[in-house]
Design a protein around this motif. Structure first.
Motif, PDB file in Angstrom:
ATOM      1  N   TRP A   1     -30.003  50.127   0.536  1.00 59.15           N
ATOM      2  CA  TRP A   1     -29.720  48.949  -0.582  1.00 59.15           C
ATOM      3  C   TRP A   1     -28.097  48.701  -0.556  1.00 59.15           C
ATOM      4  N   GLU A   2     -27.463  49.678  -0.088  1.00 57.52           N
ATOM      5  CA  GLU A   2     -25.910  49.506  -0.255  1.00 57.52           C
ATOM      6  C   GLU A   2     -25.428  47.996   0.279  1.00 57.52           C
ATOM      7  N   TYR A   3     -25.879  47.785   1.337  1.00 57.58           N
ATOM      8  CA  TYR A   3     -25.589  46.427   1.641  1.00 57.58           C
ATOM      9  C   TYR A   3     -25.446  45.237   0.555  1.00 57.58           C
ATOM     10  N   LEU A   4     -26.487  45.319  -0.220  1.00 54.10           N
ATOM     11  CA  LEU A   4     -26.366  44.277  -1.402  1.00 54.10           C
ATOM     12  C   LEU A   4     -25.140  44.050  -1.935  1.00 54.10           C
ATOM     13  N   ASP A   5     -24.439  45.306  -2.119  1.00 56.63           N
ATOM     14  CA  ASP A   5     -23.114  45.096  -2.966  1.00 56.63           C
ATOM     15  C   ASP A   5     -21.945  44.797  -1.493  1.00 56.63           C
ATOM     16  N   TYR A   6     -22.162  45.617  -0.698  1.00 55.96           N
ATOM     17  CA  TYR A   6     -21.102  45.509   0.490  1.00 55.96           C
ATOM     18  C   TYR A   6     -20.979  44.521   1.178  1.00 55.96           C
ATOM     19  N   ALA A   7     -21.985  43.817   1.474  1.00 49.03           N
ATOM     20  CA  ALA A   7     -22.325  42.571   2.314  1.00 49.03           C
ATOM     21  C   ALA A   7     -21.303  41.345   1.906  1.00 49.03           C
ATOM     22  N   PRO A   8     -21.682  41.061   0.497  1.00 50.75           N
ATOM     23  CA  PRO A   8     -20.976  40.134  -0.148  1.00 50.75           C
ATOM     24  C   PRO A   8     -19.397  40.399  -0.306  1.00 50.75           C
ATOM     25  N   GLU A   9     -19.086  41.765  -0.434  1.00 45.09           N
ATOM     26  CA  GLU A   9     -17.675  41.831  -0.533  1.00 45.09           C
ATOM     27  C   GLU A   9     -16.847  41.661   0.956  1.00 45.09           C
ATOM     28  N   LEU A  10     -17.655  42.256   2.084  1.00 47.22           N
ATOM     29  CA  LEU A  10     -17.218  41.876   3.392  1.00 47.22           C
ATOM     30  C   LEU A  10     -17.010  40.437   3.563  1.00 47.22           C
ATOM     31  N   ILE A  11     -18.013  39.763   3.290  1.00 43.57           N
ATOM     32  CA  ILE A  11     -17.930  38.235   3.370  1.00 43.57           C
ATOM     33  C   ILE A  11     -16.580  37.588   2.823  1.00 43.57           C
TER      34      ILE A  11
ATOM     35  N   GLY B   1     -29.036  42.841   9.661  1.00 40.93           N
ATOM     36  CA  GLY B   1     -30.427  43.188  10.315  1.00 40.93           C
ATOM     37  C   GLY B   1     -30.949  44.671   9.783  1.00 40.93           C
ATOM     38  N   GLY B   2     -32.339  44.355   9.543  1.00 44.66           N
ATOM     39  CA  GLY B   2     -32.726  45.779   8.988  1.00 44.66           C
ATOM     40  C   GLY B   2     -34.229  45.478   8.232  1.00 44.66           C
ATOM     41  N   SER B   3     -34.995  46.275   7.930  1.00 39.13           N
ATOM     42  CA  SER B   3     -36.531  46.231   7.527  1.00 39.13           C
ATOM     43  C   SER B   3     -36.253  46.259   6.061  1.00 39.13           C
ATOM     44  N   VAL B   4     -35.141  46.616   5.484  1.00 40.92           N
ATOM     45  CA  VAL B   4     -34.912  46.747   4.099  1.00 40.92           C
ATOM     46  C   VAL B   4     -34.640  45.337   3.344  1.00 40.92           C
ATOM     47  N   ILE B   5     -34.275  44.475   4.371  1.00 36.93           N
ATOM     48  CA  ILE B   5     -33.871  43.053   3.659  1.00 36.93           C
ATOM     49  C   ILE B   5     -35.092  42.229   3.331  1.00 36.93           C
ATOM     50  N   THR B   6     -35.333  41.880   2.102  1.00 36.12           N
ATOM     51  CA  THR B   6     -36.441  41.219   1.812  1.00 36.12           C
ATOM     52  C   THR B   6     -36.254  39.722   1.948  1.00 36.12           C
ATOM     53  N   ALA B   7     -37.184  38.824   1.954  1.00 29.20           N
ATOM     54  CA  ALA B   7     -37.152  37.486   2.042  1.00 29.20           C
ATOM     55  C   ALA B   7     -36.168  36.955   1.125  1.00 29.20           C
ATOM     56  N   THR B   8     -36.295  37.463  -0.145  1.00 25.26           N
ATOM     57  CA  THR B   8     -35.475  36.960  -1.548  1.00 25.26           C
ATOM     58  C   THR B   8     -34.100  37.311  -1.235  1.00 25.26           C
ATOM     59  N   ASP B   9     -33.920  38.812  -0.724  1.00 30.46           N
ATOM     60  CA  ASP B   9     -32.569  39.198  -0.626  1.00 30.46           C
ATOM     61  C   ASP B   9     -31.935  38.440   0.654  1.00 30.46           C
ATOM     62  N   ALA B  10     -32.741  37.989   1.566  1.00 33.28           N
ATOM     63  CA  ALA B  10     -32.033  37.537   2.807  1.00 33.28           C
ATOM     64  C   ALA B  10     -31.484  35.909   2.145  1.00 33.28           C
ATOM     65  N   ARG B  11     -32.207  35.419   1.436  1.00 32.36           N
ATOM     66  CA  ARG B  11     -31.723  33.921   0.784  1.00 32.36           C
ATOM     67  C   ARG B  11     -30.375  34.349   0.016  1.00 32.36           C
ATOM     68  N   LEU B  12     -30.229  35.453  -0.614  1.00 31.48           N
ATOM     69  CA  LEU B  12     -29.108  35.710  -1.424  1.00 31.48           C
ATOM     70  C   LEU B  12     -28.015  35.836  -0.572  1.00 31.48           C
TER      71      LEU B  12
ATOM     72  N   GLU C   1     -41.240  45.640  -2.684  1.00 35.92           N
ATOM     73  CA  GLU C   1     -39.775  45.172  -2.768  1.00 35.92           C
ATOM     74  C   GLU C   1     -39.142  45.351  -3.881  1.00 35.92           C
ATOM     75  N   ARG C   2     -39.679  46.153  -5.097  1.00 35.24           N
ATOM     76  CA  ARG C   2     -38.995  46.357  -6.162  1.00 35.24           C
ATOM     77  C   ARG C   2     -37.933  47.390  -5.677  1.00 35.24           C
ATOM     78  N   LYS C   3     -36.576  47.152  -6.530  1.00 37.92           N
ATOM     79  CA  LYS C   3     -35.521  48.241  -5.890  1.00 37.92           C
ATOM     80  C   LYS C   3     -35.158  49.087  -7.085  1.00 37.92           C
ATOM     81  N   ILE C   4     -34.422  50.021  -6.873  1.00 35.03           N
ATOM     82  CA  ILE C   4     -33.831  51.092  -7.686  1.00 35.03           C
ATOM     83  C   ILE C   4     -32.214  50.798  -7.716  1.00 35.03           C
ATOM     84  N   ALA C   5     -31.842  50.293  -8.784  1.00 34.85           N
ATOM     85  CA  ALA C   5     -30.238  50.088  -8.793  1.00 34.85           C
ATOM     86  C   ALA C   5     -29.573  51.279  -8.699  1.00 34.85           C
ATOM     87  N   PRO C   6     -28.282  51.328  -8.028  1.00 35.59           N
ATOM     88  CA  PRO C   6     -27.339  52.350  -7.981  1.00 35.59           C
ATOM     89  C   PRO C   6     -27.010  52.969  -9.561  1.00 35.59           C
TER      90      PRO C   6
END
Lengths: 143, 527
Positions: A65-75, A90-101, B446-451
């Protein structure tokens, strides 16, 4: 026309390279130029490589889930430097909700495990073509 | 003609002429193909456990207690990605990964909190954390919690030749990882005789997409490398061989997986007896535990993963393993949620208590097909062991990147076999459903664990409050001992007690081997 040039890497401590290596070889087979940045990248290191290589796309394989913080930072970093480099995830951890984000944050495309290889390479070509056209446009504007 | 997952050609059916090797074998007797238990011990089932770990040690301790409460019989903890990579939570590269995919462990207090109130006399304590730190951490926790070391049961995983090349690299030389494994085995043989200080972890490297034959061949190469090295140190084979176990993978190819485990027991027994001269029956009958394949689980339709886990768990029960973990249905997205833990444990309980699969030893023994496939797997695995060993010293092969290339090729092969449709995966390349119809269990998956950013601050405070002089002295001693032939385990214990962190100890050992203190070149040594 030059072939798409794509940086492929992973963020932070995400070490699951399976997807990144597989997509790299798939895109190479489709005739694209891949610069494999591998593991342990930060937004800064990826930006540096993209500038050095004059890349069209930075593709990040996401298995943590590191991309959740890093990807917007990179953009944000790409934009603040006034660069025209697309960020693709790309990757299996990216959920539909997060993809929209991520799309809202400015990601050019997002792929999941179910996407056929053809769809990934087509999308990379479209993104590159759009970038090249906009660059030509800006050069013509300079004339 | 069809073939098994590893490529063994299969006939339409099998008759009495096939698979004669096990005809006169019985369970609990050499060569242990049919199981390590004597019939009088059969029906005991296996240790039910699930992989756990999230957030800090306190949160993971609660998770372990929840699992024991629903019937878990053994603990198996996995570290978050920084811990698996031997990096402390306050390392700049890991800020977004602390506690999200496992538990964050780096110092003495963490292990005391992780195992607080855990009934050491009732459950075995295993972990998938880098072995030198998980074993010393447990050693300290046992001492502080007042439980005798010689009664402690559990295990640590060792994969010194492969750990750097799949999933979690720690920037450690292969020779140092081998030495730490050997030091751990020698230490445990003396002070923790019931503890398995060497579980050959074929699971994690086979998750790159290796076949069952490749998985076990690489596993045997490593077992043989460590066994030869320990014998060369003068440690008698019967003093450590009984404490070797193998943690195998289990894919969806039901019969091949059963045959793989049966063949592995036979090969191990022969090798230990004929090649290494072991005599104790416990040295010959290897303990096999298993983790069902996370690679076979899909992000699409997570509920389908429950079925996959059940089939794989069934294969393992029929093969007669000593412990198992069923990969959780939310594996495609995360480390197991409480709901997925419950399903994993209940699946094991249903298999054992309702199906009665463990009532008799080796229920498939004598099946023409299973016996033939066991023989085929045995021969193919051993052929590959011979091929690999003919290439040279395995540490040198690792250093040359030989194994890394094998893993990369396996990944690519796996990915291509699915994208081309050659290997069918329901919900992925056939029988798909539209994304907006794929709802069942997705909310949980899909529930996540925050850092755990609080954890990063706590570690910084811990560092500031401890006696730097004592830490520095202990790190120096550990560093200097690397150049000697001293056992490093007591020095790691001493440094941990003095307040050193995992990242610092790993760094001190790297430095002593001529590597950089921090593989990411962001930290400097302070001793």
């Amino acid at each position: 026309m030059r072939v798409p040039k794509i940086i492929i890497g992973l963020f932070g401590i995400d070490q699951h390279e399976v997807g990144a290596l597989a997509v790299s070889s798939l895109l190479r087979d489709a005739g694209m130029e891949i610069v494999y940045a591998g593991r342990y990248n930060t937004p800064e290191s990826l930006l540096r490589i993209a500038v050095e290589e004059d890349a069209d796309i930075i593709g990040i394989s996401c298995h943590s889930w590191e991309y959740l913080d890093y990807a917007p930072e990179l953009i944000g970093l790409v934009r603040s430097h006034g660069l025209d480099v697309a960020v693709v995830l790309g990757g299996s951890v990216i959920t539909a909700t997060d993809a929209r984000l991520m799309e809202a944050a400015g990601a050019a495309a997002i792929f999941g495990p179910g996407d056929p290889p053809g769809a990934i390479s087509d999308s990379m070509r479209r993104i590159t073509q759009a970038r090249r056209q906009s660059m030509r446009g800006s050069f013509q504007g300079l004339d | 003609m069809t073939a098994s997952r590893s490529g063994i050609p299969l006939k339409d059916f099998y008759a009495a002429s096939a698979g004669v090797a096990a005809r006169d074998e019985i369970p609990g007797a050499y060569p242990y193909t049919r199981g390590r238990h004597r019939p009088a011990q059969s029906g005991q089932g296996w240790i039910h456990r699930e992989l756990s770990g999230e957030g800090n040690a306190r949160r993971s301790n609660e998770q372990i207690k929840y699992l024991i409460g629903i019937g878990q019989m053994g603990v198996d903890v996995i570290g978050d990605s920084p811990t698996q990579s031997m990096l402390d939570p306050d390392h700049p590269l890991v800020k977004n990964a602390v506690g999200t995919q496992g538990v964050s462990l780096c110092c003495r207090q963490d292990y005391l909190e992780l195992y607080a109130g855990i009934p050491y006399d009732k459950v075995s304590i295993s972990s998938s954390v880098p072995s030198v730190f998980s074993m010393t951490g447990l050693y300290i926790a046992l001492r502080e919690h007042g439980f005798p070391h010689d009664r402690a049961r559990g295990s640590v995983l060792q994969a010194p030749l492969y750990a750097e090349d799949c999933s979690y690299s720690a920037g450690m030389p292969y020779s140092l990882l081998s030495r730490l494994a050997l030091d751990g085995m020698s230490f445990a043989a003396k002070y923790m005789p019931r503890f398995h200080a060497y579980v050959e972890d074929t699971y994690f490297f086979s998750e790159t997409g290796l076949t069952g034959i490749e998985e076990m061949a690489l596993g045997f190469v490593e077992i043989r490398h460590l066994t030869r090295s320990l014998i060369a140190r003068g440690v008698p084979v019967d003093s450590f061989a009984p404490r070797i176990a193998i943690l195998v993978n289990c894919s969806m190819d039901l019969f091949e997986e059963i045959a793989k485990i049966r063949a592995t027991r036979r090969l191990f027994a022969r090798m230990m007896k004929e090649e290494f001269g072991a005599q104790d029956p416990r040295s010959l009958s290897v303990v096999i535990s298993a983790h069902t394949s996370g690679l076979t689980l899909t992000a699409q339709q997570p509920a389908n993963n429950i079925v996959r886990g059940t089939v794989q768990g069934m294969a393992l029960a029929l093969a007669g393993v000593q412990a198992m973990e069923i990969s959780a249905f939310d594996e495609g997205f995360r480390t197991p949620s409480a709901e997925a833990h419950m399903v994993g444990i209940r699946t094991q309980q249903i298999l054992e208590l309702e199906c009665g699969v463990a009532r008799v030893e080796d229920p498939l023994g004598g099946s023409y097909y299973v016996e033939a496939l066991t023989d085929e797997m045995e021969h193919a695995i051993w052929r590959m062991v011979g091929d690999l060993e003919a290439r040279g010293d395995p540490v040198a092969l690792a250093e040359q990147g030989y194994f890394r290339r094998l893993f990369e090729q396996a990944s690519e092969r796996h990915y291509r076999s699915i994208s081309s449709g050659k290997v069918k995966v329901v919900g992925v390349n056939c029988h798909k459903v539209a994304d907006d119809e794929d709802k069942l269990l997705r909310d949980i998956a899909e529930r996540k664990i925050a850092p755990d950013r609080q954890r990063i601050e706590e570690v910084k405070q811990f560092r500031a409050a401890r006696s730097q002089a004592a830490v520095g002295r202990a790190l120096r001693r550990l560093h200097d001992a690397v150049a000697t032939d001293q056992n490093l385990i007591p020095l790691v214990i001493e440094a941990t007690d003095a307040g050193a962190t995992m990242g610092e100890m790993a760094g001190a050992m790297r430095l002593a081997c001529g590597r950089t203190y921090d593989p990411h070149r962001q930290l400097q040594p302070d001793f």
